[in-house]
Design a protein around this motif. Structure first.
Motif, PDB file in Angstrom:
ATOM      1  N   LEU A 110       0.801  -1.220   0.000  1.00  0.00           N
ATOM      2  CA  LEU A 110       0.000   0.000   0.000  1.00  0.00           C
ATOM      3  C   LEU A 110       0.836   1.274   0.000  1.00  0.00           C
ATOM      4  CD1 LEU A 110      -2.594  -1.248   2.621  1.00  0.00           C
ATOM      5  CD2 LEU A 110      -2.954  -1.047   0.150  1.00  0.00           C
ATOM      6  N   GLY A 111       2.157   1.144   0.180  1.00  0.00           N
ATOM      7  CA  GLY A 111       3.027   2.313   0.239  1.00  0.00           C
ATOM      8  C   GLY A 111       3.302   2.704   1.679  1.00  0.00           C
ATOM      9  N   PHE A 112       4.139   3.723   1.818  1.00  0.00           N
ATOM     10  CA  PHE A 112       4.613   4.110   3.144  1.00  0.00           C
ATOM     11  C   PHE A 112       4.719   5.627   3.234  1.00  0.00           C
ATOM     12  CE2 PHE A 112       8.277   5.528   5.647  1.00  0.00           C
ATOM     13  CZ  PHE A 112       7.942   5.047   6.896  1.00  0.00           C
ATOM     14  N   SER A 113       4.361   6.185   4.375  1.00  0.00           N
ATOM     15  CA  SER A 113       4.531   7.621   4.603  1.00  0.00           C
ATOM     16  C   SER A 113       5.625   7.861   5.627  1.00  0.00           C
ATOM     17  CB  SER A 113       3.235   8.249   5.107  1.00  0.00           C
ATOM     18  OG  SER A 113       3.504   9.574   5.540  1.00  0.00           O
ATOM     19  N   THR A 115       5.960  10.576   7.105  1.00  0.00           N
ATOM     20  CA  THR A 115       5.343  11.303   8.209  1.00  0.00           C
ATOM     21  C   THR A 115       4.674  10.212   9.037  1.00  0.00           C
ATOM     22  OG1 THR A 115       4.895  13.059   6.633  1.00  0.00           O
ATOM     23  CG2 THR A 115       3.881  13.277   8.794  1.00  0.00           C
ATOM     24  N   ALA A 117       2.853   7.381  10.757  1.00  0.00           N
ATOM     25  CA  ALA A 117       1.455   7.200  11.173  1.00  0.00           C
ATOM     26  C   ALA A 117       0.454   7.774  10.181  1.00  0.00           C
ATOM     27  CB  ALA A 117       1.149   7.750  12.564  1.00  0.00           C
ATOM     28  N   CYS A 118       0.895   8.685   9.298  1.00  0.00           N
ATOM     29  CA  CYS A 118      -0.080   9.229   8.352  1.00  0.00           C
ATOM     30  C   CYS A 118      -0.548   8.154   7.366  1.00  0.00           C
ATOM     31  CB  CYS A 118       0.507  10.417   7.595  1.00  0.00           C
ATOM     32  SG  CYS A 118       0.513  11.882   8.635  1.00  0.00           S
ATOM     33  N   ASP A 119       0.170   7.044   7.313  1.00  0.00           N
ATOM     34  CA  ASP A 119      -0.215   5.957   6.419  1.00  0.00           C
ATOM     35  C   ASP A 119      -0.947   4.832   7.144  1.00  0.00           C
ATOM     36  OD1 ASP A 119       1.788   4.928   7.970  1.00  0.00           O
ATOM     37  OD2 ASP A 119       3.216   4.636   6.339  1.00  0.00           O
ATOM     38  N   GLY A 121      -3.801   4.468   8.358  1.00  0.00           N
ATOM     39  CA  GLY A 121      -5.184   4.211   7.963  1.00  0.00           C
ATOM     40  C   GLY A 121      -5.328   3.499   6.634  1.00  0.00           C
ATOM     41  N   LEU A 122      -4.252   3.397   5.875  1.00  0.00           N
ATOM     42  CA  LEU A 122      -4.346   2.755   4.561  1.00  0.00           C
ATOM     43  C   LEU A 122      -4.836   1.325   4.654  1.00  0.00           C
ATOM     44  CD1 LEU A 122      -1.039   3.843   2.800  1.00  0.00           C
ATOM     45  CD2 LEU A 122      -3.324   4.742   2.503  1.00  0.00           C
ATOM     46  N   GLY A 124      -6.782   0.124   6.804  1.00  0.00           N
ATOM     47  CA  GLY A 124      -8.231   0.162   7.014  1.00  0.00           C
ATOM     48  C   GLY A 124      -8.965   0.339   5.694  1.00  0.00           C
ATOM     49  N   GLY A 125      -8.414   1.190   4.815  1.00  0.00           N
ATOM     50  CA  GLY A 125      -9.036   1.408   3.509  1.00  0.00           C
ATOM     51  C   GLY A 125      -8.977   0.163   2.640  1.00  0.00           C
ATOM     52  N   PRO A 152      -3.127   9.485  14.599  1.00  0.00           N
ATOM     53  CA  PRO A 152      -3.718   8.668  13.529  1.00  0.00           C
ATOM     54  C   PRO A 152      -3.778   7.182  13.867  1.00  0.00           C
ATOM     55  CG  PRO A 152      -2.101  10.193  12.609  1.00  0.00           C
ATOM     56  CD  PRO A 152      -2.015  10.326  14.105  1.00  0.00           C
ATOM     57  N   ALA A 156      -7.198   5.241  13.698  1.00  0.00           N
ATOM     58  CA  ALA A 156      -7.309   4.100  12.783  1.00  0.00           C
ATOM     59  C   ALA A 156      -7.714   2.836  13.523  1.00  0.00           C
ATOM     60  CB  ALA A 156      -5.985   3.888  12.053  1.00  0.00           C
TER      61      ALA A 156
ATOM     62  N   MET B  60      -8.359  11.901  10.314  1.00  0.00           N
ATOM     63  CA  MET B  60      -7.106  11.281   9.881  1.00  0.00           C
ATOM     64  C   MET B  60      -7.361   9.833   9.474  1.00  0.00           C
ATOM     65  SD  MET B  60      -4.352  12.818  12.592  1.00  0.00           S
ATOM     66  CE  MET B  60      -5.239  12.418  14.086  1.00  0.00           C
ATOM     67  N   ALA B  61      -8.197   9.168  10.242  1.00  0.00           N
ATOM     68  CA  ALA B  61      -8.454   7.757   9.958  1.00  0.00           C
ATOM     69  C   ALA B  61      -9.274   7.585   8.687  1.00  0.00           C
ATOM     70  CB  ALA B  61      -9.165   7.098  11.133  1.00  0.00           C
ATOM     71  N   GLY B  64      -7.313   8.550   5.593  1.00  0.00           N
ATOM     72  CA  GLY B  64      -6.370   7.451   5.342  1.00  0.00           C
ATOM     73  C   GLY B  64      -7.075   6.254   4.733  1.00  0.00           C
ATOM     74  N   ALA B  65      -8.251   5.955   5.255  1.00  0.00           N
ATOM     75  CA  ALA B  65      -9.016   4.821   4.734  1.00  0.00           C
ATOM     76  C   ALA B  65      -9.449   5.093   3.291  1.00  0.00           C
ATOM     77  CB  ALA B  65     -10.233   4.553   5.619  1.00  0.00           C
ATOM     78  N   GLY B  68      -6.526   4.210   1.138  1.00  0.00           N
ATOM     79  CA  GLY B  68      -6.347   2.759   1.029  1.00  0.00           C
ATOM     80  C   GLY B  68      -7.410   2.133   0.146  1.00  0.00           C
ATOM     81  N   ALA B  69      -8.627   2.646   0.265  1.00  0.00           N
ATOM     82  CA  ALA B  69      -9.723   2.120  -0.549  1.00  0.00           C
ATOM     83  C   ALA B  69      -9.515   2.483  -2.023  1.00  0.00           C
ATOM     84  CB  ALA B  69     -11.062   2.664  -0.036  1.00  0.00           C
ATOM     85  N   GLU B  71      -6.642   3.098  -3.526  1.00  0.00           N
ATOM     86  CA  GLU B  71      -5.511   2.332  -4.073  1.00  0.00           C
ATOM     87  C   GLU B  71      -5.929   0.944  -4.493  1.00  0.00           C
ATOM     88  OE1 GLU B  71      -1.412   2.480  -2.003  1.00  0.00           O
ATOM     89  OE2 GLU B  71      -2.918   2.758  -0.480  1.00  0.00           O
ATOM     90  N   GLU B  92      -2.084  13.987   5.931  1.00  0.00           N
ATOM     91  CA  GLU B  92      -2.579  12.879   5.108  1.00  0.00           C
ATOM     92  C   GLU B  92      -2.876  13.364   3.684  1.00  0.00           C
ATOM     93  OE1 GLU B  92      -3.300  13.266   8.254  1.00  0.00           O
ATOM     94  OE2 GLU B  92      -2.904  11.316   9.154  1.00  0.00           O
ATOM     95  N   TRP B 100       1.487  10.493  -3.286  1.00  0.00           N
ATOM     96  CA  TRP B 100       1.598   9.027  -3.219  1.00  0.00           C
ATOM     97  C   TRP B 100       2.081   8.399  -4.523  1.00  0.00           C
ATOM     98  CZ3 TRP B 100       2.028   7.756   1.444  1.00  0.00           C
ATOM     99  CH2 TRP B 100       1.959   6.426   1.849  1.00  0.00           C
ATOM    100  N   HIS B 104       5.676   6.549  -5.126  1.00  0.00           N
ATOM    101  CA  HIS B 104       5.636   5.073  -5.166  1.00  0.00           C
ATOM    102  C   HIS B 104       5.591   4.474  -6.559  1.00  0.00           C
ATOM    103  CE1 HIS B 104       4.327   5.891  -0.991  1.00  0.00           C
ATOM    104  NE2 HIS B 104       5.048   4.837  -0.745  1.00  0.00           N
TER     105      HIS B 104
END
Lengths: 320, 322
Positions: A110-113, A115, A117-119, A121-122, A124-125, A152, A156, B60-61, B64-65, B68-69, B71, B92, B100, B104
């Motif tokens: 999913l990649g990395f930030s 900063t 912790a800013c990542d 939540g990824l 979760g997405g 974050p 998250a 933030m959450a 971020g979600a 992720g969704a 992506e 974020e 991003w 990446h």
């Protein structure tokens, strides 16, 4: 737990891969071949190798900055990894991202930030997507004990718990956020595991210097998540062998303590187990070291010989 | 048909959600409650809880979600209740979402939209009144839209949802109740295409969001004095339609930027600087900025009004240019 020889050898291989890759990064950085900064993951390899031994096809991964070799375990070639690290066109982002961003989506990374912790939540997405499609895969998100105190992470965790998302939060607790010891930064002794309860999540603490111990803890939690029970937290206790970045002389800690921790070497433990059980012999182990070193040297040579991107390409990848 | 800006935004989302089941909507109070302005009303009933979700107050959450969704194959259209709250998830958005794919590699597309209500709204005070387009214009990798009317809002939002780049989509609170003609049939508006809201030959006024209406009012008043004002609405700030501006000033040779945000480091600063760098030969005078005062918007409604440009102020500034 009972393990097949095949499983143990594979786990050892991945652990060794993380160790030797991290060593090679330090050595290559010392030669001045890597721009920017690296954050050595030496000492924490078992957290990653042990956790990832539970992975299944279709899972998603958010790495940390401490174990770049995770990218290779998931499928990124050494050539791509070293090219990105050495800022070459043949890297996954053509050298626009660098060492922290060795990542390929085709391997569900999913990649990395940077900063931190800013990542977080990824995962979760990605888990929302899995949940949306009714797929019983999971998403892993790695972070450190320093990051555990950022907002974050807490948001998250709460969101993942509220939505019952299939996420495993994995804390690589190497005891230091740059120079700040975990006891100065967290109100509880276990900055990840102790906080899981407040979000109604199960957690486990593993010996992060013992790859089998990490695997067993991760297996229990991932089985729980895969069964549709929502997220969980795994905390792996280890110790950062080197400074936060190369050049950090670690004046903030006792060298004797560092040496004691370095005796708790996850790779050495695994080698002893494999040799004692006569699963592999010393010659095979030596051969693995050599073979892997050769592969990395070839990848570094490939990266060195590869062109860098030109100023004309500086805007590429910015917009689709 | 005549619809409100709010309805146009809601219709854009619903139409897109009917077209593509990968589109998800989530944010604070958007499900049962239908968002504080009623924009998402009916969505939960039509699309169900899998696609329309209330989030906790955890920007933030959920931002971020959304990443992720996006992506991993979904197309989130998330709501950050007020643009002011985007600052809670600023890293974020600014570091992650914008950068991003650059950091990446090309496979990391982020087809996501962040919608926010913004701007002054009668005593909402300093933390619920900001226009923050300039902050996001400063982060390469994002697209930024700030529509001024129902028709543009609908067409731009549909385009934003279909776009594979991340989009910051700002909706002015005072515009939500304004009505505009919107066709029954499907349409989208491409990003980076400005719209001339009124043609004129003496001065080009580049106005943004709520200020478009005020600039039109000023133009109407000045027409009675024999001054011909062209009002140009960029509609999107990233990408920004420089060519439309060039065409306009090559006719008028005078330009003004009107924005609701405070002047320092604002949208007007960027546009004026760009014009002086790239269109200097076309200009007969400096590009004039009309913007809010450099203060947090006060609670007192008279002072709030005083801080933000109105039609009279815009007209007075134009008179001074001639």
């Amino acid at each position: 737990m009972e393990y097949s020889n095949e499983f143990l050898v594979k786990l050892y291989e991945e652990l060794l891969h993380c160790r030797l890759f991290e060593k090679k990064l330090v050595d290559t950085y010392a030669l001045g071949k890597i721009p920017g900064h690296i954050h050595s993951g030496l000492g924490g390899e078992a957290c990653y190798a042990g956790t990832l031994a539970t992975r299944q096809q279709g899972d998603y991964f958010k790495n940390s900055h401490r174990c770049i070799a995770v990218a290779n375990l998931l499928g990124v070639s050494l050539e791509t990894a070293f090219s990105e690290i050495m800022a070459k066109r043949t890297g996954n982002a053509g050298g626009r991202g660098g060492v922290n961003h060795v990542s390929q989506l085709k391997y569900n990374m999913l990649g990395f930030s940077a900063t931190l912790a800013c990542d977080i939540g990824l995962a979760g997405g990605a888990a929302m997507r899995l949940q949306y499609d009714g797929i019983d895969n999971i998403a892993y998100t790695f972070y450190g004990d320093g990051t555990a105190n950022r907002g974050p992470v807490h948001e998250a965790m709460n969101l993942a718990a509220v939505w019952k998302l299939p996420v495993l939060f994995v804390c690589d607790n190497n005891q230091f956020g740059i120079s700040t010891h975990v006891s100065q930064g967290s109100s509880v002794p276990n900055p990840a595991a102790d906080r899981a309860a407040s979000y109604g999540m199960p957690s486990a603490i593993a010996d992060g210097t013992d790859v089998l111990n990490v695997y067993e803890a991760a297996k229990k939690l991932t089985d729980h998540i895969r069964a549709g029970n929502g997220p969980a937290v795994l905390e792996c206790k280890n110790y950062r062998w080197r400074g936060h970045f190369e050049g950090d002389q670690t004046p903030y800690r006792d060298k004797k303590v560092t040496e004691e921790w370095m005796q708790k070497d996850s790779v050495a433990k695994m080698e002893k187990l494999l040799l004692d059980k006569k699963i592999i012999d010393q010659a095979t182990i030596d051969n693995m070291y050599q073979q892997f070193d050769d592969e990395m040297e070839r990848a570094i040579a490939f990266a060195e010989a590869s062109p860098a991107i030109t100023p004309e390409e500086i805007y590429e990848y910015l917009y689709v | 048909m005549l619809v409100t800006f709010a309805q146009a935004v809601g219709d854009a989302m619903k139409e897109e959600m009917r077209r593509d089941d990968r589109i998800l909507v989530f944010g604070e109070d958007i499900a049962e409650f239908g968002n504080i302005f009623g924009i998402t009303r009916g969505m939960l009933e039509e699309f169900g809880p899998k696609r329309v979700r209330n989030t906790p107050i955890s920007e933030m959450a959920f931002i971020g979600a959304a990443m992720g969704a996006a992506e991993t194959g979904l197309r989130p259209c998330v709501e950050l209740m007020y643009a002011d709250f985007s600052l809670v998830a600023f890293a974020e958005i600014y570091h992650c979402i914008a950068k991003w794919r650059y950091m990446h590699g090309p496979e990391y597309k982020l087809p996501l939209v962040i919608r926010s209500a913004m701007g002054s709204s009668f005593g909402a005070t300093g933390e619920h009144s900001n226009c923050l387009e300039s902050l996001y214009m400063h982060s390469p990798g994002l697209l930024v839209a700030s529509p001024s009317n129902a028709y543009d809002a609908k067409g731009l939002l549909k385009e934003a949802i279909r776009n594979d780049n991340p989009v910051m989509f700002f909706e002015h609170k005072q515009l939500y109740k304004t009505k505009g003609e919107v066709p029954e049939e499907e349409y989208t508006i491409p990003f980076g295409v400005a719209d001339i809201k009124r043609e004129g030959s003496d001065v080009t006024v580049i106005a943004i969001g709520l200020m478009v209406g005020r600039a039109l009012e000023a133009a109407e008043a000045l027409a009675k004095e024999g001054v011909s004002v062209e009002v140009l609405d960029p509609r999107t700030l990233v990408p920004f339609d420089k060519e439309a501006v060039r065409r306009s000033v090559s006719k008028t040779h005078r330009a003004m930027v009107v924005e609701e945000s405070n002047k320092t480091s604002g949208v007007g600063a960027e546009i004026a600087a760009m014009m002086q760098e790239e269109m200097y030969d076309e200009l007969d005078g400096p590009v004039v900025r009309v913007a809010a005062l450099d203060v947090p918007l006060p609670y007192n409604i008279e002072l709030e009004k005083y801080a933000i440009p109105d039609a009279e102020q815009i007209a007075a500034a134009i008179r001074k240019m001639l």
